[in-house]
Design a protein around this motif. Structure first.
Motif, PDB file in Angstrom:
ATOM      1  N   ASP A   1      51.055   1.556  81.831  1.00 51.39           N
ATOM      2  CA  ASP A   1      52.216   1.525  80.933  1.00 51.39           C
ATOM      3  C   ASP A   1      52.688   0.095  80.716  1.00 51.39           C
TER       4      ASP A   1
ATOM      5  N   THR B   1      55.425   1.240  76.152  1.00 57.96           N
ATOM      6  CA  THR B   1      55.401   2.697  76.337  1.00 57.96           C
ATOM      7  C   THR B   1      56.705   3.231  76.905  1.00 57.96           C
TER       8      THR B   1
ATOM      9  N   ASP C   1      53.681   3.215  70.663  1.00 56.61           N
ATOM     10  CA  ASP C   1      52.973   3.766  71.825  1.00 56.61           C
ATOM     11  C   ASP C   1      53.931   4.363  72.851  1.00 56.61           C
TER      12      ASP C   1
ATOM     13  N   ARG D   1      55.959   6.528  75.333  1.00 53.23           N
ATOM     14  CA  ARG D   1      55.769   7.789  76.062  1.00 53.23           C
ATOM     15  C   ARG D   1      57.096   8.357  76.546  1.00 53.23           C
TER      16      ARG D   1
ATOM     17  N   ALA E   1      58.996  10.332  70.733  1.00 54.67           N
ATOM     18  CA  ALA E   1      58.934  10.257  72.195  1.00 54.67           C
ATOM     19  C   ALA E   1      60.147  10.961  72.777  1.00 54.67           C
TER      20      ALA E   1
END
Length: 803
Positions: free
Chosen positions: A200, A248, A273, A275, A296
């Motif tokens: 990450d 992330t 990107d 998460r 996300a």
């Protein structure tokens, strides 16, 4: 998360990462980055310099006054390797704040840059007790000649790492004593919450002197992932940086989510990107939209400087989205919801959140009394003294426990508006206002009010292009009113171009109040609230105030300069409003009262009828109030704050109870003025006071509070400051959950047909009084007497002036 971390110190974590993955990226500032091995070597050399050049010994305090540059975490970790205690200093501090922090912490060394070196020299030159403070410019830290291995000092989990100063919004800042265990366990727990790993990329934009980049550093050390540090938070450029660095994960708080959401949507929004996003205070109304827009999950995490992390919403708990839930306690924490006496409260009851467990501060530096105030011993049986330091941390946050066991934030104990006996959380009102597309940010504060104690005032920053005028204020408050209880809706709105903010992007309300006092802007008084969603029940200059206190509608006649005399329009408005609330759909009861020294002087004789049609309209308007009151499905209580004359005293007779102050006084002068009783007094007065009714109507005596209570006009007498609260209490007492109040009221009140029969008799009497000329003569006699009285007063004033 329930286990102890494998490594007990921050410096141990760095050493382990440098040994296992020396070439992995650790820190990234702009286009430059440093590996774990590079930071390990640099911090070791600088630690030697601190010991050998600056004379730093174990426990000495080393201050850092720097913006977001790589030297900040390097100095932090180097000072910890030297056995020192780090003192983060806000890089925007000026002389007074800086002097206090350096003196209070007892710092021996401060690291800074060229931009701030001049200010530090001013302080050390002017303050004799700070003359020995060593100032080190990080541009030439002098660490190069020293060994790249850490000094051989014993640092343990319990070793003090930081004196982390709180914001000081109430009094001087206080320093939380935070150990290595605090930071390591915070990183360990956040790793468990997020499920993040070495692949990450973490990103932070808050100032490093604040908590968030520091615990992000601990998290990066725990999972072996790089941390990207932005120079500052910029809503317009934030997601461009998220995409550029392929982040992330990030953490935001305060107004940041709203400021991000208010940026114009972009086709690139989903090109990231991410998460996971953690946030403290996700706006409920846009929670789902935040997730949809950037693709996300956003999850709540709750903690304080004093306690690290306490609660979190699991990543897989999609049911929490948009609920405002703070989540569940982390495995190493216990939480309770308590009242002001420390007793546990049941689910759904608002109370203070108290926390115990690890991590936890050791206490406040040099402030044992403050420490004892917030870290108190005690608790439920079997849980005494479970917190570090032997106490439960009193957070000052007001929460309720939800049916699912989660906790929901209501507000801060000290960031509340106390309006007419109701506690209103500023945060809740701010969230409702900020859901409006026209609003960039808000700050809600208490405005002093003679009647209710405090009123709700909202400072509002609009998005560019929206007119800062009254119609905008009314529209914004109208929309917010659809989401809030009536008593929470702001009465005052002041538009501002921007807000003074702390470096962590929170609005600084003390600074805002100071600015508003020194440079007041235009404040729109929108009047008291009417129906939910209505900007105002009546115009601001109207004569009927409408408020809701503890789910009880308080209707206030507000024309004190005329003893709250009522014209026909006011009476019709009163009847409409009673009907609106009388259904019981929105409130549990109604209280009628007045402002100033009178409940009401009844008919407005400045607008006396000049034709029989006007007489009929006047009489019918009083009839309509009676119908409205006796047809309600909720209790109606008269709070008689002073003089109640004529038709006004008759209105109180329609109510289910009458509570007065010692100044309460009943007076029905109609007979002497040739006016008839007008709203079923002939029926209701005799029901209440029986044989006293005749002398009240024909003799027109003034009946004071004590006699009124003795004969049954008043049910009780209370102090003026307790009147409204007691009236509201009575309504609440009469309307328990699952009640049959409406059925009992229908049985106890006069039947509609009885009232209509009384109305018919009164209408006939009114017509006779008008046609005989008695009515007109009575009004004329009133004005002649009033005019003679005014002439006598004018004469006395003239005589006194000459004398």
């Amino acid at each position: 998360m329930g286990e102890d971390p494998h490594i007990a110190t921050l410096t141990g974590l760095l050493s382990e990462r440098a040994r296992k993955s020396p070439d992995r990226e650790f820190l990234r500032f702009g286009e430059e980055s440093w590996t774990f091995a590079e930071i390990e070597a640099w911090t070791s050399r600088l630690a030697h310099r601190l010991i050998e050049v600056d004379g730093v010994r174990t426990g000495d305090r080393v201050a850092i006054m720097l913006p977001n540059i790589v030297h900040w975490p390097v100095v932090w970790l180097a000072a910890l390797k030297a056995g020192a205690v780090v003192v983060p200093v806000n890089s925007s501090y000026q002389r007074a704040d800086l002097t206090f922090l350096l003196r209070d912490s007892g710092a021996r060394v401060v690291f800074t840059d060229d931009e701030r070196a001049g200010l530090l020299k001013e302080v050390t030159d002017a303050e004799r007790d700070l003359a020995d403070l060593r100032v080190v410019d990080v541009a030439a830290d002098g660490s190069a000649p020293f060994p790249a291995t850490a000094p051989p000092l014993r640092v343990t989990a319990g070793t003090l790492a930081n004196l982390q100063y709180t914001s000081g919004t109430t009094g001087f800042p206080k320093a939380c004593m935070l150990t290595h265990d605090y930071w390591v366990r915070l990183g360990w727990t956040c790793a468990g919450v997020t499920g993040l790993g070495a692949e990450d990329v973490l990103l932070t934009a808050q100032p490093f002197s604040y908590m968030d980049p520091q615990w992000n550093t601990a998290l990066a050390l725990t999972i072996g992932a790089p941390l990207v540090v932005l120079p500052r938070f910029s809503a317009s450029g934030f997601f461009a940086d998220v995409r550029r660095h392929r982040a992330t994960f990030f953490y935001v708080l305060g107004s940041m989510p709203t400021l991000l959401f208010k940026q114009p949507p972009s086709a690139d929004d989903l090109d990231n990107d991410l998460r996971l996003v953690l946030c403290s205070g996700i706006p409920v109304g846009i929670h789902a939209q935040l997730e949809e827009r950037w693709g996300a999950p956003w999850r709540e995490i709750y903690g304080m400087t004093e306690s690290g992390v306490d609660l979190f919403a699991p990543v897989d708990d999609v049911r929490a989205v948009g609920t405002g839930s703070l989540g569940q306690p982390v495995p190493t924490k216990q939480v309770r919801v308590v009242d002001s006496q420390g007793a546990d409260l049941s689910d759904g009851a608002p109370g203070e959140l108290v926390v115990s467990g690890k991590p936890m501060m050791r206490g406040y530096w040099n402030r044992p009394e403050d420490t004892a105030r917030v870290l108190r011993s005690g608790g439920p049986p079997g849980n005494e003294g479970v917190a570090a330091g032997g106490g439960w941390l009193h957070t000052g946050d007001v929460v309720v426990r939800r049916p699912d066991g989660g906790l929901q934030l209501v507000g801060r104990i000290k960031d509340m508006v106390r309006r007419g006996g109701e506690n209103i959380a500023s945060a809740e009102v701010e969230a409702a206002l900020e859901r409006d597309d026209a609003v960039m940010a808000t700050a809600v504060v208490a405005e002093p009010d003679d009647t209710l104690g405090e009123e709700v005032k909202a400072f509002v920053q609009l998005v560019p292009g929206v007119a800062a005028d009254r119609s905008t204020a009314e529209r914004i408050v109208d929309r917010a009113g659809r989401q809030l209880a009536r008593f929470k809706v702001p009465r005052y709105v002041e538009f501002v171009a921007d807000f003074p903010r702390t470096p962590s992007a929170r609005v600084s309300k003390p600074a805002l109040r100071t600015r508003a006092a020194n440079e007041p802007g235009v404040t729109y008084d929108l009047g008291s609230r009417g129906r939910t969603g209505g900007a105002s029940a009546v115009p601001a200059e109207g004569r009927l105030g409408v408020d809701v206190v503890r789910d009880v509608a308080v209707l206030t006649l507000r024309r004190p300069e005329k003893l709250n005399a009522m014209d026909v329009a006011t009476r019709l408005q009163l009847a409409r409003t009673v009907r609106e609330f009388g259904t019981g759909a929105d409130v549990r009861g109604i209280v009628l009262t007045g402002t100033g020294r009178a409940f009401s002087s009844g008919e407005d004789l400045e607008a006396a009828p000049t034709s029989y049609a006007q007489v009929r309209a006047a009489v019918e308007s009083f009839h309509d109030i009676t119908r409205a009151v006796v047809e309600t499905r909720v209790p109606v209580v008269a709070a008689v704050n002073g003089l109640a004359v004529g038709g006004a005293s008759e209105i109180t007779l329609c109510c289910d109870a009458r509570i007065g102050t010692p100044a309460a006084e009943y007076y029905q002068p109609e007979n002497g003025r040739g006016i008839t009783i007008s709203n079923a007094s002939s029926l209701l007065l005799t029901r209440l006071v029986r044989n006293h009714a005749t002398r009240m109507v024909l003799g027109s005596p003034r009946i004071g509070a004590e006699e009124a209570r003795r004969i049954g006009l008043l049910d009780e007498i209370v102090a003026p400051e307790e009147l409204l609260e007691r009236a509201v209490d009575l309504v609440v007492e009469w309307t328990p959950e699952n009640n049959t109040t409406a059925l009992h009221l229908a049985l106890l009140r006069p039947r509609p047909d009885e009232i209509e029969q009384a109305f018919a008799r009164e209408d006939a009497a009114a017509q006779q009084a008008w046609e005989s000329g008695v009515f007109s003569a009575g009004i004329e006699g009133f004005w002649n007497a009033k005019g003679a009285g005014e002439q006598r007063r004018d004469a006395r004033t003239t005589e006194e002036t000459w004398t």
